[in-house]
Design a protein around this motif. Structure first.
Motif, PDB file in Angstrom:
ATOM      1  N   GLN A 100       0.832  -1.209   0.000  1.00  0.00           N
ATOM      2  CA  GLN A 100       0.000   0.000   0.000  1.00  0.00           C
ATOM      3  C   GLN A 100       0.865   1.257   0.000  1.00  0.00           C
ATOM      4  O   GLN A 100       0.365   2.353   0.193  1.00  0.00           O
ATOM      5  N   GLY A 101       2.181   1.077  -0.147  1.00  0.00           N
ATOM      6  CA  GLY A 101       3.076   2.228  -0.138  1.00  0.00           C
ATOM      7  C   GLY A 101       3.501   2.639   1.248  1.00  0.00           C
ATOM      8  O   GLY A 101       4.067   3.711   1.435  1.00  0.00           O
ATOM      9  N   LYS A 102       3.214   1.801   2.238  1.00  0.00           N
ATOM     10  CA  LYS A 102       3.546   2.162   3.615  1.00  0.00           C
ATOM     11  C   LYS A 102       4.713   1.339   4.139  1.00  0.00           C
ATOM     12  O   LYS A 102       4.764   0.984   5.322  1.00  0.00           O
ATOM     13  N   ALA A 103       5.672   1.033   3.241  1.00  0.00           N
ATOM     14  CA  ALA A 103       6.812   0.204   3.649  1.00  0.00           C
ATOM     15  C   ALA A 103       7.583   0.874   4.780  1.00  0.00           C
ATOM     16  O   ALA A 103       7.982   0.227   5.743  1.00  0.00           O
ATOM     17  N   GLY A 104       7.782   2.203   4.642  1.00  0.00           N
ATOM     18  CA  GLY A 104       8.553   2.921   5.665  1.00  0.00           C
ATOM     19  C   GLY A 104       7.902   2.808   7.024  1.00  0.00           C
ATOM     20  O   GLY A 104       8.557   2.561   8.033  1.00  0.00           O
ATOM     21  N   LYS A 105       6.585   2.962   7.029  1.00  0.00           N
ATOM     22  CA  LYS A 105       5.845   2.873   8.284  1.00  0.00           C
ATOM     23  C   LYS A 105       5.979   1.464   8.883  1.00  0.00           C
ATOM     24  O   LYS A 105       6.267   1.316  10.073  1.00  0.00           O
ATOM     25  N   ALA A 106       5.789   0.456   8.042  1.00  0.00           N
ATOM     26  CA  ALA A 106       5.841  -0.921   8.545  1.00  0.00           C
ATOM     27  C   ALA A 106       7.232  -1.250   9.073  1.00  0.00           C
ATOM     28  O   ALA A 106       7.376  -1.883  10.130  1.00  0.00           O
ATOM     29  N   LEU A 107       8.263  -0.809   8.354  1.00  0.00           N
ATOM     30  CA  LEU A 107       9.634  -1.085   8.799  1.00  0.00           C
ATOM     31  C   LEU A 107       9.908  -0.417  10.135  1.00  0.00           C
ATOM     32  O   LEU A 107      10.544  -0.990  11.023  1.00  0.00           O
ATOM     33  N   LYS A 108       9.422   0.820  10.286  1.00  0.00           N
ATOM     34  CA  LYS A 108       9.649   1.526  11.549  1.00  0.00           C
ATOM     35  C   LYS A 108       8.883   0.840  12.677  1.00  0.00           C
ATOM     36  O   LYS A 108       9.411   0.672  13.778  1.00  0.00           O
ATOM     37  N   ALA A 109       7.644   0.458  12.386  1.00  0.00           N
ATOM     38  CA  ALA A 109       6.868  -0.227  13.424  1.00  0.00           C
ATOM     39  C   ALA A 109       7.594  -1.481  13.868  1.00  0.00           C
ATOM     40  O   ALA A 109       7.706  -1.761  15.070  1.00  0.00           O
ATOM     41  N   ALA A 110       8.107  -2.247  12.884  1.00  0.00           N
ATOM     42  CA  ALA A 110       8.814  -3.486  13.218  1.00  0.00           C
ATOM     43  C   ALA A 110      10.060  -3.184  14.037  1.00  0.00           C
ATOM     44  O   ALA A 110      10.349  -3.863  15.031  1.00  0.00           O
ATOM     45  N   LEU A 111      10.794  -2.146  13.627  1.00  0.00           N
ATOM     46  CA  LEU A 111      12.039  -1.820  14.331  1.00  0.00           C
ATOM     47  C   LEU A 111      11.758  -1.362  15.757  1.00  0.00           C
ATOM     48  O   LEU A 111      12.387  -1.834  16.708  1.00  0.00           O
ATOM     49  N   PHE A 112      10.799  -0.427  15.906  1.00  0.00           N
ATOM     50  CA  PHE A 112      10.495   0.065  17.247  1.00  0.00           C
ATOM     51  C   PHE A 112       9.984  -1.070  18.125  1.00  0.00           C
ATOM     52  O   PHE A 112      10.355  -1.187  19.298  1.00  0.00           O
ATOM     53  N   ALA A 113       9.141  -1.926  17.553  1.00  0.00           N
ATOM     54  CA  ALA A 113       8.629  -3.063  18.333  1.00  0.00           C
ATOM     55  C   ALA A 113       9.784  -3.982  18.725  1.00  0.00           C
ATOM     56  O   ALA A 113       9.856  -4.451  19.866  1.00  0.00           O
ATOM     57  N   SER A 114      10.711  -4.219  17.793  1.00  0.00           N
ATOM     58  CA  SER A 114      11.864  -5.074  18.087  1.00  0.00           C
ATOM     59  C   SER A 114      12.690  -4.491  19.212  1.00  0.00           C
ATOM     60  O   SER A 114      13.048  -5.181  20.172  1.00  0.00           O
ATOM     61  N   VAL A 115      13.009  -3.185  19.084  1.00  0.00           N
ATOM     62  CA  VAL A 115      13.878  -2.554  20.078  1.00  0.00           C
ATOM     63  C   VAL A 115      13.205  -2.546  21.441  1.00  0.00           C
ATOM     64  O   VAL A 115      13.822  -2.880  22.458  1.00  0.00           O
ATOM     65  N   LEU A 116      11.906  -2.205  21.471  1.00  0.00           N
ATOM     66  CA  LEU A 116      11.212  -2.141  22.756  1.00  0.00           C
ATOM     67  C   LEU A 116      11.084  -3.534  23.372  1.00  0.00           C
ATOM     68  O   LEU A 116      11.295  -3.714  24.572  1.00  0.00           O
TER      69      LEU A 116
END
Lengths: 501, 312
Positions: A100-116
């Motif tokens: 849907q063009g939201k790759a940046g959002k999904a990657l950030k969500a994954a990264l923040f979730a991973s880090v937290l």
């Protein structure tokens, strides 16, 4: 806490920090490549640390483990190809978001979730390793078995389209898990006299085939449409599509908190592993959602739930290792080898004999969490561009990486053969509407379930009445009964209103 | 006969390596039949670094896991006997598998043995909290408490419990566990009262005690504890790591390999790695290794037959 404070001076020098960052960066890159998993990354890196002092070596290896656990989300989101099985649930919502063009959002969500998730579990390790440890020993195979039965109920939750097909997929996974030498008597099952099947079907080559190769075959067949979609997406990227908005955080935050808790719990229990953690967390987030229909179509909380649990398992599986000397996961088992090589015996004595080293390891692990955030943000910009690469270039590169991964993880050509067989099955599954993730849940849980069930029967002295002395197991069995009851009620309601399904 | 074999090997290999006499002239593959990170892998990697220094060519470790080294052995059997494909593996994969499995895709005569490097302290262990300290105490306890659990890693390790139970007419139940880590869990969590250990108990001196050595000689790590044979039950089974090459590997190559094993056994860096895993360094020459392998096979077959274990 004093332990960490004492540990920070030991790691706050350029050399140690450089090794930590290098470990995280290597791990993140390896994790991002489809096909190579964290266990292999750590194991292959052990000989690199022969000449290093203990703290540097362990910090480097733990950095790799943390980095690759987070990196595996990248290919799951961008290519629908999980870097390893534990990131399979990430792809369920991450890939639709990317399309849907939201790759940046999904990657950030994954990264923040991973880090937290990672940071939360690391703090749990620091604060709880010693007090929790005594409880970990109270967890016998009976409790593990009950938890596994409970996890199987989430199969139903993941079978959005058809319960029957969802169950068939999971049962096929269970069936495939029985291939190999039977655990108690050593009797070969379904091996057809082929010696290579004695250890069962190797998980990683199978997962690469079903998830990655099958996906590439499907994408190659759908090339024109995908490329057109990518072109449209590239034109109209809204700034909000590449960052986490307030609304996204509102949805993701509870999923991250729950995912971290689930990951810690799964990590402490021996023999479950990161895949069970992320599957459970995703299933739980979906079952708790007000509108579960959004899942599978790009729900940000699905990505957050899966990745936070995936990453939380890594430090949490070190809790029983540090406190008792018991490896809670494959990573922990490999790390034991590394610890011993550097003259450290993991276990309660470690705290008494080498408090300074323990403090240093804790501090290094927290530093690695922060390094993960930096490395992730640094690399993501480059990775996100993969979405715009034409499919005809993506497919051969990914297939090449898949073959390498299957070769390494499956012990040569045999791994590639397994991968090919299961890629055909994977294509059939997708075309006929069966869930590959359910199949993998059945497979992953199948082996652990059989072992813990047989152990439970022995520990209970073949008398179910002895379950009374296992209250935790009883709680999970009761929760299973409630979940099944709730679900069958929901399914009945759904059949009455078929337009809503 | 040997000459013909050598000739055949030469002819077969002319294309790949014209000058066999100058072994080694290109990198050697050291195959490990287990995944990376475990004891076999780490020992193999430590050996590889000593070997490459000694022989002057790179020695690459290749992991081919499956069936406790069996998959890799089946592959090694078909490789050219030129000394460029060798394997380090526990001896029992060759000396015990025929007693358990009806179809084993290799036999003891498919390989040449260049020497043995380490031996395993295989033992019957119990948690420190167990209300007995020796074999006699264990038997007495089991008589009063029928159904005590023994953690077994495989069909082979199970045989020890069934034989001890049969000889003493006691009831020992089997708790299947998944490998060494599973055994450690079962003992530390006190779910099992007894367990088979391939040597991992040396890492847990505070939590585990040795009840009997399950080898034919006493364990190097616990010389005061008698063997199961001394206790009246001749079911001791030895296990060493052995360096294996395909049968027909030239004698001079085997001799060079034997020399590097001897060097590794003396090397401080190898000893350090072995010590960290409580592996007992015990070098045997190629000739000794070959004799030990054959004797071990016969002894294991006899023990398993007496125990009534049928190959499946």
């Amino acid at each position: 806490m004093t332990q960490i404070l004492a540990g920070f001076p030991d790691i706050l020098n350029l050399l140690t920090l450089a090794w930590i960052v290098a470990g995280v960066a290597i791990g993140y890159l390896v994790g991002a490549l489809p096909g190579l998993g964290k266990a292999t990354a750590v194991a292959i890196a052990i000989p690199l640390t022969f000449a290093l002092p203990a703290l540097l070596a362990i910090a480097f290896l733990i950095g790799i483990a943390k980095g690759s656990a987070a990196g595996s989300a990248v290919s799951a989101i961008l290519l629908n190809v999980p870097g390893e099985p534990s990131s399979a649930p990430t792809a369920l919502d991450g890939y639709p978001l990317a399309r849907q063009g939201k790759a940046g959002k999904a990657l950030k969500a994954a990264l923040f979730a991973s880090v937290l998730g990672d940071l939360g579990a690391t703090l749990a390790l620091v604060a709880l390793a010693q007090p929790i440890a005594s409880y970990a020993l109270a967890i016998t195979p009976v409790e593990i078995c009950a938890v596994l039965i409970f996890s199987l109920t989430f199969v139903a939750g993941l079978s959005a389209e058809s319960l029957a097909k969802g169950l068939v997929a999971a049962l096929l996974g269970l069936l495939v898990a029985t291939v190999g030498l039977e655990i108690e008597s050593g009797l070969p099952r379904l091996t057809f006299g082929d010696y290579r099947l004695f250890d069962g079907i190797p998980l990683i080559p199978m997962a690469i085939g079903m998830l990655a190769v099958a996906e590439m075959i499907l994408q190659a067949g759908n090339r024109a449409a995908l490329d057109q979609q990518a072109a449209t997406v590239a034109k109209g990227v809204h700034p909000d599509d590449s960052r986490m908005t307030r609304d996204d955080w509102r949805r993701a935050a509870p999923a991250i908190v729950r995912g971290t808790a689930i990951g810690i719990g799964v990590g402490i229990l021996p023999g479950l592993g990161a895949s069970v953690g992320s599957f459970l967390s995703y299933g739980f987030a979906r079952s708790r959602a007000k509108d579960p229909g959004r899942f599978g179509k790009g729900a940000i909380e699905g990505v957050a739930a899966s990745e936070s649990a995936d990453n939380a398992v890594v430090p949490a599986s070190l809790i029983p290792l540090f406190a008792l000397g018991i490896p809670g996961s494959v990573i922990a088992a490999i790390l034991i080898g590394a610890f011993m090589l550097h003259g450290v015996a993991p276990g309660p004595l470690m705290f008494a004999q080498q408090p300074r080293l323990v403090g240093g390891i804790y501090a290094a692990m927290i530093a690695a969490s922060l390094a993960l955030l930096l490395i992730g943000l640094l690399f993501q910009g480059a990775f996100a561009r993969v979405v715009r690469v034409p499919t005809r270039h993506v497919v051969p590169v990914v297939l090449f990486l898949c073959v390498i991964g299957a070769w390494i993880e499956g012990g040569g050509a045999y791994g590639v053969q397994v991968m090919l067989v299961f890629s055909v099955l994977g294509v059939l599954f997708v075309k006929l509407g069966f869930s590959v993730v359910n199949f993998l849940i059945g497979f992953v849980i199948g082996r652990a379930f059989e072992l813990s069930l047989r152990q439970s029967i022995q520990i209970l002295g073949r008398d179910p009445a002895n379950l009374v002395s296992h209250p935790i197991a009883l709680i999970f069995l009761a929760m299973t009964a409630i979940a099944v009851w709730r679900f069958t009620r929901g399914a009945r309601r759904a059949t009455r209103q078929p337009e809503e399904t | 006969m040997l000459k013909t074999l050598k000739m055949a090997a030469l002819v077969a290999l002319t294309a790949a390596s014209p000058a066999l006499a100058e072994w080694p002239e290109r990198p050697i593959s050291l195959i490990i039949g287990f995944g990376p990170g475990g004891q076999s892998d780490l020992l193999g990697r430590a050996l590889a670094s000593v070997m490459s220094e000694d022989l002057g060519v790179p020695v690459n470790v290749v992991n081919r896991p499956g069936a406790a080294g069996g998959v890799a052995l089946a592959g090694l059997r078909a490789m050219p006997a030129d000394g460029y494909s060798i394997m380090l593996n526990p001896s029992q994969t060759i000396t015990l598998s025929p007693a358990l499995l009806a179809q084993v895709p290799f036999s003891i005569d498919d390989f040449a043995y260049a020497g043995m490097l380490t031996s395993f302290d295989i033992a019957l262990v119990a948690p420190t909290s167990a209300p007995f300290d020796d074999y006699a105490g264990m038997v007495a306890y089991a008589r009063e408490h029928p159904g005590i659990l023994y953690a077994a890693l495989s069909a082979t390790t199970r045989v020890f419990a069934t034989e001890i139970a049969r000889a003493n007419d006691i009831d020992i139940e089997i708790l299947p566990v998944d490998g060494g880590p599973g055994m450690v869990n079962a003992i530390l969590g006190e779910q099992a009262m007894l367990a088979y250990s391939g040597g991992v108990h040396h890492r847990y001196p505070e939590q585990m005690k040795v009840i009997a050595a399950l080898t034919t000689e006493r364990n190097a790590g616990s010389p005061d504890v008698p063997t199961i044979g001394e206790l009246g039950l001749s079911i001791g089974m030895d296990m060493q790591t052995v360096l294996i090459a395909p049968a027909g590997t030239p004698d001079d190559v085997i001799a060079r390999l034997e020399g590097t094993l001897a060097a590794a056994a003396e090397s401080p860096s190898f000893r350090e790695v072995a010590d960290s895993m409580s592996a007992v360094v015990q070098f045997h020459t190629a000739a000794e290794a070959t004799d030990i392998m054959h004797a071990q096979l016969q002894s294991n077959l006899a023990i398993m037959q007496a125990a009534g274990v049928q190959p499946q």
